[in-house]
Design an enzyme around this catalytic site. Structure first.
Site, PDB file in Angstrom:
ATOM      1  N   ALA A 119      -9.552  -7.225   2.194  1.00  0.00           N
ATOM      2  CA  ALA A 119     -10.646  -6.347   1.738  1.00  0.00           C
ATOM      3  C   ALA A 119     -10.891  -5.162   2.667  1.00  0.00           C
ATOM      4  O   ALA A 119     -11.820  -4.401   2.451  1.00  0.00           O
ATOM      5  CB  ALA A 119     -11.930  -7.161   1.576  1.00  0.00           C
ATOM      6  N   GLY A 120     -10.031  -4.999   3.678  1.00  0.00           N
ATOM      7  CA  GLY A 120     -10.211  -3.874   4.585  1.00  0.00           C
ATOM      8  C   GLY A 120      -9.615  -2.579   4.065  1.00  0.00           C
ATOM      9  O   GLY A 120      -9.782  -1.526   4.668  1.00  0.00           O
ATOM     10  N   ASP A 162      -6.057 -14.033   9.616  1.00  0.00           N
ATOM     11  CA  ASP A 162      -4.751 -13.961   8.946  1.00  0.00           C
ATOM     12  C   ASP A 162      -4.700 -15.133   7.962  1.00  0.00           C
ATOM     13  O   ASP A 162      -4.737 -16.299   8.374  1.00  0.00           O
ATOM     14  CB  ASP A 162      -3.645 -14.086  10.006  1.00  0.00           C
ATOM     15  CG  ASP A 162      -2.250 -14.021   9.397  1.00  0.00           C
ATOM     16  OD1 ASP A 162      -2.102 -14.274   8.169  1.00  0.00           O
ATOM     17  OD2 ASP A 162      -1.301 -13.724  10.140  1.00  0.00           O
ATOM     18  N   SER A 192       1.312  -8.387  -9.534  1.00  0.00           N
ATOM     19  CA  SER A 192       1.872  -7.027  -9.622  1.00  0.00           C
ATOM     20  C   SER A 192       2.753  -6.972 -10.862  1.00  0.00           C
ATOM     21  O   SER A 192       3.296  -8.006 -11.278  1.00  0.00           O
ATOM     22  CB  SER A 192       2.740  -6.754  -8.390  1.00  0.00           C
ATOM     23  OG  SER A 192       3.510  -5.581  -8.576  1.00  0.00           O
ATOM     24  N   TYR A 239       9.246  -9.791  -2.599  1.00  0.00           N
ATOM     25  CA  TYR A 239       7.961  -9.445  -3.223  1.00  0.00           C
ATOM     26  C   TYR A 239       7.927  -9.914  -4.683  1.00  0.00           C
ATOM     27  O   TYR A 239       6.937 -10.488  -5.149  1.00  0.00           O
ATOM     28  CB  TYR A 239       7.781  -7.923  -3.119  1.00  0.00           C
ATOM     29  CG  TYR A 239       6.430  -7.392  -3.542  1.00  0.00           C
ATOM     30  CD1 TYR A 239       5.342  -7.435  -2.683  1.00  0.00           C
ATOM     31  CD2 TYR A 239       6.261  -6.798  -4.792  1.00  0.00           C
ATOM     32  CE1 TYR A 239       4.112  -6.912  -3.065  1.00  0.00           C
ATOM     33  CE2 TYR A 239       5.039  -6.270  -5.183  1.00  0.00           C
ATOM     34  CZ  TYR A 239       3.968  -6.331  -4.317  1.00  0.00           C
ATOM     35  OH  TYR A 239       2.751  -5.816  -4.695  1.00  0.00           O
ATOM     36  N   ALA A 263       7.599 -13.632  -4.738  1.00  0.00           N
ATOM     37  CA  ALA A 263       6.243 -14.036  -4.330  1.00  0.00           C
ATOM     38  C   ALA A 263       5.242 -13.807  -5.466  1.00  0.00           C
ATOM     39  O   ALA A 263       4.408 -14.671  -5.756  1.00  0.00           O
ATOM     40  CB  ALA A 263       5.818 -13.259  -3.080  1.00  0.00           C
ATOM     41  N   LYS A 264       5.327 -12.660  -6.134  1.00  0.00           N
ATOM     42  CA  LYS A 264       4.357 -12.354  -7.197  1.00  0.00           C
ATOM     43  C   LYS A 264       4.622 -13.222  -8.441  1.00  0.00           C
ATOM     44  O   LYS A 264       3.669 -13.674  -9.096  1.00  0.00           O
ATOM     45  CB  LYS A 264       4.396 -10.866  -7.547  1.00  0.00           C
ATOM     46  CG  LYS A 264       3.869  -9.955  -6.436  1.00  0.00           C
ATOM     47  CD  LYS A 264       2.463 -10.308  -5.978  1.00  0.00           C
ATOM     48  CE  LYS A 264       1.811  -9.179  -5.187  1.00  0.00           C
ATOM     49  NZ  LYS A 264       0.489  -9.553  -4.648  1.00  0.00           N
TER      50      LYS A 264
HETATM   51  N1  LIG Z   1      -0.960  -0.544  -4.407  1.00  0.00           N
HETATM   52  C1  LIG Z   1      -0.206  -0.902  -5.407  1.00  0.00           C
HETATM   53  O1  LIG Z   1       0.425  -0.065  -6.060  1.00  0.00           O
HETATM   54  C2  LIG Z   1      -0.102  -2.350  -5.802  1.00  0.00           C
HETATM   55  C3  LIG Z   1       0.554  -2.634  -7.010  1.00  0.00           C
HETATM   56  C4  LIG Z   1       0.673  -3.963  -7.399  1.00  0.00           C
HETATM   57  C5  LIG Z   1       0.117  -4.965  -6.621  1.00  0.00           C
HETATM   58  N2  LIG Z   1      -0.507  -4.667  -5.464  1.00  0.00           N
HETATM   59  C6  LIG Z   1      -1.059  -5.780  -4.688  1.00  0.00           C
HETATM   60  O2  LIG Z   1      -2.413  -5.541  -4.435  1.00  0.00           O
HETATM   61  C7  LIG Z   1      -2.805  -6.195  -3.235  1.00  0.00           C
HETATM   62  C8  LIG Z   1      -3.543  -5.197  -2.346  1.00  0.00           C
HETATM   63  O3  LIG Z   1      -2.659  -4.148  -2.016  1.00  0.00           O
HETATM   64  P1  LIG Z   1      -3.140  -2.676  -1.606  1.00  0.00           P
HETATM   65  O4  LIG Z   1      -2.281  -1.742  -2.348  1.00  0.00           O
HETATM   66  O5  LIG Z   1      -4.610  -2.592  -1.699  1.00  0.00           O
HETATM   67  O6  LIG Z   1      -2.619  -2.653  -0.093  1.00  0.00           O
HETATM   68  P2  LIG Z   1      -3.327  -2.192   1.273  1.00  0.00           P
HETATM   69  O7  LIG Z   1      -2.227  -2.133   2.269  1.00  0.00           O
HETATM   70  O8  LIG Z   1      -4.158  -0.976   1.052  1.00  0.00           O
HETATM   71  O9  LIG Z   1      -4.320  -3.413   1.605  1.00  0.00           O
HETATM   72  C9  LIG Z   1      -3.855  -4.711   1.852  1.00  0.00           C
HETATM   73  C10 LIG Z   1      -4.758  -5.365   2.890  1.00  0.00           C
HETATM   74  O10 LIG Z   1      -4.309  -6.730   3.040  1.00  0.00           O
HETATM   75  C11 LIG Z   1      -4.402  -7.044   4.418  1.00  0.00           C
HETATM   76  N3  LIG Z   1      -3.499  -8.164   4.707  1.00  0.00           N
HETATM   77  C12 LIG Z   1      -2.149  -8.199   4.566  1.00  0.00           C
HETATM   78  N4  LIG Z   1      -1.675  -9.390   4.941  1.00  0.00           N
HETATM   79  C13 LIG Z   1      -2.735 -10.146   5.340  1.00  0.00           C
HETATM   80  C14 LIG Z   1      -2.889 -11.453   5.842  1.00  0.00           C
HETATM   81  N5  LIG Z   1      -1.832 -12.261   6.054  1.00  0.00           N
HETATM   82  N6  LIG Z   1      -4.138 -11.907   6.133  1.00  0.00           N
HETATM   83  C15 LIG Z   1      -5.210 -11.107   5.947  1.00  0.00           C
HETATM   84  N7  LIG Z   1      -5.140  -9.838   5.484  1.00  0.00           N
HETATM   85  C16 LIG Z   1      -3.907  -9.364   5.186  1.00  0.00           C
HETATM   86  C17 LIG Z   1      -4.011  -5.774   5.154  1.00  0.00           C
HETATM   87  O11 LIG Z   1      -4.467  -5.775   6.494  1.00  0.00           O
HETATM   88  C18 LIG Z   1      -4.663  -4.702   4.279  1.00  0.00           C
HETATM   89  O12 LIG Z   1      -5.963  -4.376   4.740  1.00  0.00           O
HETATM   90  C19 LIG Z   1      -1.539  -6.762  -2.621  1.00  0.00           C
HETATM   91  O13 LIG Z   1      -1.416  -8.137  -2.917  1.00  0.00           O
HETATM   92  C20 LIG Z   1      -0.439  -5.980  -3.316  1.00  0.00           C
HETATM   93  O14 LIG Z   1       0.772  -6.702  -3.368  1.00  0.00           O
HETATM   94  C21 LIG Z   1      -0.637  -3.378  -5.032  1.00  0.00           C
END
Ligand SMILES: NC(=O)c1ccc[n+]([C@@H]2O[C@H](COP(=O)([O-])OP(=O)(O)OC[C@H]3O[C@@H](n4cnc5c(N)ncnc54)[C@H](O)[C@@H]3O)[C@@H](O)[C@H]2O)c1
Length: 249
Positions: free
Chosen positions: A11-12, A59, A138, A150, A153-154
């Site tokens: 959520a960061g 984590d 995803s 990836y 995993a998804k």
């Molecule tokens: N952005 C895209 O286009 C997209 C598309 C499909 C799916 N997703 C999925 O959406 C989710 C969020 O992605 P986003 O795009 O917001 O990425 P992002 O990088 O902006 O945010 C992801 C956050 O997860 C945190 N994180 C990662 N591994 C962690 C762990 N082991 N423990 C605790 N925190 C952890 C990171 O520190 C980061 O703050 C992910 O699961 C990603 O696979 C994103």
């Protein structure tokens, strides 16, 4: 308005931050879990706009960290009733060039982390007879190149969603997944850099294949989270919604 305790992982930043803000705006008390310290600023922002939020640095692939984080949230806000398994990242490579460490780390966050979080929170939901779990998958769960870790995993997370929906349905707990398409976040910057493009160039290339004609925002994904986590969203479970601006490869 809802007034549940919601825990959002990752959520960061990006989708997790947008989801936490949307859940807080609905009246939920929100715990923002992230391994980086960025969740604190998002929690501060929520509090400044009148919401209730706390940040926990953990984590989610570490069982002890997960146990400790959920204990801290429970002691401060109350038992978790809504879980959004969102934390994630990509370590892309053609499969034959993929280091084992990149396979393992992607599995550890997306699958092991979601499993650990569910195990730590669902017992309280079962006791309460009400709970909502949303897993962020995803469109890559269907297929994508140069990211077998990836995709696996998804796809695994979607299987986990259906399996746990069956296990938990008798207790009033729904488990669903959302498959975002391209959403502009930190993750997109990493993908752009890997493709050798500026962020704007990368967004334009992606945009051209999206039927809706635009890339997604964290708000687009949060809308679907609010649907699955609604107070009366009792009869939809084990499902995946792709929020991607229309079907595309
Ligand atoms: N952005 C895209 O286009 C997209 C598309 C499909 C799916 N997703 C999925 O959406 C989710 C969020 O992605 P986003 O795009 O917001 O990425 P992002 O990088 O902006 O945010 C992801 C956050 O997860 C945190 N994180 C990662 N591994 C962690 C762990 N082991 N423990 C605790 N925190 C952890 C990171 O520190 C980061 O703050 C992910 O699961 C990603 O696979 C994103």
């Amino acid at each position: 308005m809802n007034s549940r305790v919601a825990l959002v992982t990752g959520a960061g930043s990006g989708i997790g931050a947008g989801t936490a803000k949307a859940l807080a705006a609905q009246g939920n008390r929100v715990a923002l879990v992230d391994r980086s310290d960025r969740a604190q600023a998002v929690a501060d922002e929520i509090r400044e706009s009148g919401g209730t939020a706390m940040a926990v640095q953990a984590d989610i692939s570490d069982p002890d960290a997960v146990t400790q984080a959920v204990e801290e949230v429970t002691a401060t806000l109350g038992p978790v009733e809504v879980l959004v398994n969102n934390a994630g990242f990509a370590r892309d490579n053609m499969v034959l060039d993929m280091p084992l460490a990149d396979w393992d780390s992607v599995m550890a966050t997306h699958l092991r982390g979601s499993f650990l979080m569910l195990k730590a929170t669902a017992p309280a939901m079962r006791e309460a007879g009400w709970g909502r779990v949303v897993n962020i998958s995803s469109i890559s769960a269907l297929v994508d190149g140069d990211r077998a870790n990836y995709v696996a995993a998804k796809a695994g997370l979607e299987g986990f969603t259906r399996a746990t929906a069956l296990d938990l349905a008798p207790f009033g707990i729904t488990v669903n997944a959302i498959g975002p398409g391209v959403v502009v976040t930190e993750m997109t910057k990493v993908s752009a850099a890997r493709a050798g493009r500026t962020l704007d160039e990368h967004i334009e290339v992606q945009r051209q294949s999206i039927p809706r004609g635009r890339v997604g925002t964290p708000h687009d994904i949060a809308r679907a989270v609010l649907f699955f986590t609604a107070e009366d969203a009792d009869y939809v479970t084990g499902q995946v919604i792709y929020v991607s601006g229309g079907p595309h490869g």
